[in-house]
Design an enzyme around this catalytic site. Structure first.
Site, short mmCIF file in Angstrom:
data_model
loop_
_atom_site.label_atom_id
_atom_site.label_comp_id
_atom_site.label_asym_id
_atom_site.label_seq_id
_atom_site.Cartn_x
_atom_site.Cartn_y
_atom_site.Cartn_z
N GLU A 205 132.13 -35.48 19.13
CA GLU A 205 132.23 -36.31 20.34
C GLU A 205 131.23 -37.45 20.29
O GLU A 205 131.50 -38.55 20.77
CB GLU A 205 132.04 -35.43 21.59
CG GLU A 205 133.29 -34.60 21.85
CD GLU A 205 133.05 -33.27 22.54
OE1 GLU A 205 132.00 -33.08 23.15
OE2 GLU A 205 133.95 -32.40 22.43
N SER B 31 137.45 -24.18 19.32
CA SER B 31 138.25 -23.17 20.04
C SER B 31 137.92 -21.74 19.64
O SER B 31 138.81 -20.89 19.55
CB SER B 31 139.75 -23.46 19.88
OG SER B 31 140.07 -24.72 20.46
N GLU C 77 133.26 -28.19 12.09
CA GLU C 77 134.11 -28.25 13.26
C GLU C 77 135.27 -29.21 13.02
O GLU C 77 135.10 -30.43 13.16
CB GLU C 77 133.31 -28.75 14.47
CG GLU C 77 132.15 -27.88 14.84
CD GLU C 77 131.80 -28.02 16.32
OE1 GLU C 77 131.82 -27.01 17.01
OE2 GLU C 77 131.55 -29.15 16.77
P1 PGA Z 1 135.38 -25.79 21.87
O1 PGA Z 1 134.25 -26.84 21.43
O2 PGA Z 1 134.86 -24.42 21.56
O3 PGA Z 1 135.58 -26.04 23.34
O4 PGA Z 1 136.60 -26.10 21.06
C1 PGA Z 1 133.51 -26.64 20.26
C2 PGA Z 1 132.47 -27.73 20.11
O5 PGA Z 1 132.73 -28.87 20.52
O6 PGA Z 1 131.36 -27.47 19.60
#
Ligand code: PGA
Length: 248
Positions: free
Chosen positions: A95, A211, A165
């Site tokens: 992000e 997730s 990730e």
């Molecule tokens: P999430 O996010 O478990 O909601 O998919 C993981 C993260 O952004 O570290």
């Protein structure tokens, strides 16, 4: 022996009082776990959580500035994070890369600065859906790792945690299959082995994120090279996060 590390990334959720309540609840539900547990609240809640003196739960920040101090309006420095008593800092979350334009070079600067000041960076890497579909996952992740570790010396590597990730699995309910996630994590470990040797690579902890939930934590954690999880949405509720930490 790599001790698994499961970290909750609360992102931009929870006021101070909500964070205190969740922190206390998490401390209770993870009491009998032997994994390392970290929560990464917003900056504003770090000091209050630290003051609780939790014993089973360590603290991390979600980001930090690549500079130590100065005219950087709105930024938070590594010294300020140290001051709160936190021990970890997430760097290069997708992000931050996507929404705030963080580059591999910036991620590298942050990781180096964190290490220099005694914080453990959790360095995030991972491919987008388009990159995965184009068969670029391995090449991309290898490049992200090489650039993120530039200038990190051999003795510092065990201070670092890597989080793999896949961007398409974050907050979408889609998880990489445990085998696919493990395969990429093996590639990451091999990349670290090329840079620092097999001994160093066998010590570094590499998490999977995207997730992760109570229903899939066990399958992921039983893979050969997955040493923990970086959990977003499911870390907001103590019950779910506890069930992930207590995956065994
Ligand atoms: P999430 O996010 O478990 O909601 O998919 C993981 C993260 O952004 O570290």
């Amino acid at each position: 022996m790599r001790i698994p590390i499961i970290a909750g990334n609360w992102k931009m959720h929870k006021t101070i009082s909500e964070a205190i309540e969740a922190g206390r609840e998490i401390e209770q539900v993870v009491q009998s776990s032997d994994v390392e547990v970290v929560i990464c609240p917003p900056f504003t809640a770090l000091s209050a959580l630290s003051a609780l003196g939790l014993t089973k739960v360590k603290l991390g920040a979600q980001n930090m500035c690549a500079e130590v101090a100065g005219a950087y309006t709105g930024e938070v420095s590594v010294l300020m994070l140290r001051d709160t008593g936190c021990q970890y800092v997430v760097v290069g979350h997708s992000e931050r890369r996507e929404l705030y334009g963080e580059t591999d070079e910036l991620v590298n600067q942050k990781a180096l600065l964190a290490l220099e000041h005694g914080l453990h960076p959790i360095i995030c890497v991972g491919e987008t859906l388009a990159q995965r579909k184009a068969g670029e996952t391995e090449r991309l992740v290898i490049g992200q790792i090489e650039r993120a570790f530039t200038g990190i010396n051999k003795a510092q590597v065990h201070e670092v945690v890597v989080a793999y990730e896949p961007v398409w699995a974050i907050g979408t309910g889609e998880t990489a299959s445990a085998e696919d996630a493990n395969a990429v994590i093996v590639t990451i470990r091999q990349t670290i082995a090329k840079l620092y040797g097999d001994d160093v690579a066998s010590e570094i902890r590499i998490q999977y994120g995207g997730s992760v939930k109570p229903a899939n934590a066990r399958e992921l954690m039983k893979q050969s090279d997955i040493d923990g999880a970086l959990v977003g949405g499911a870390s907001l509720q103590a019950e779910d996060f506890g069930a992930i930490v207590n995956y065994k």
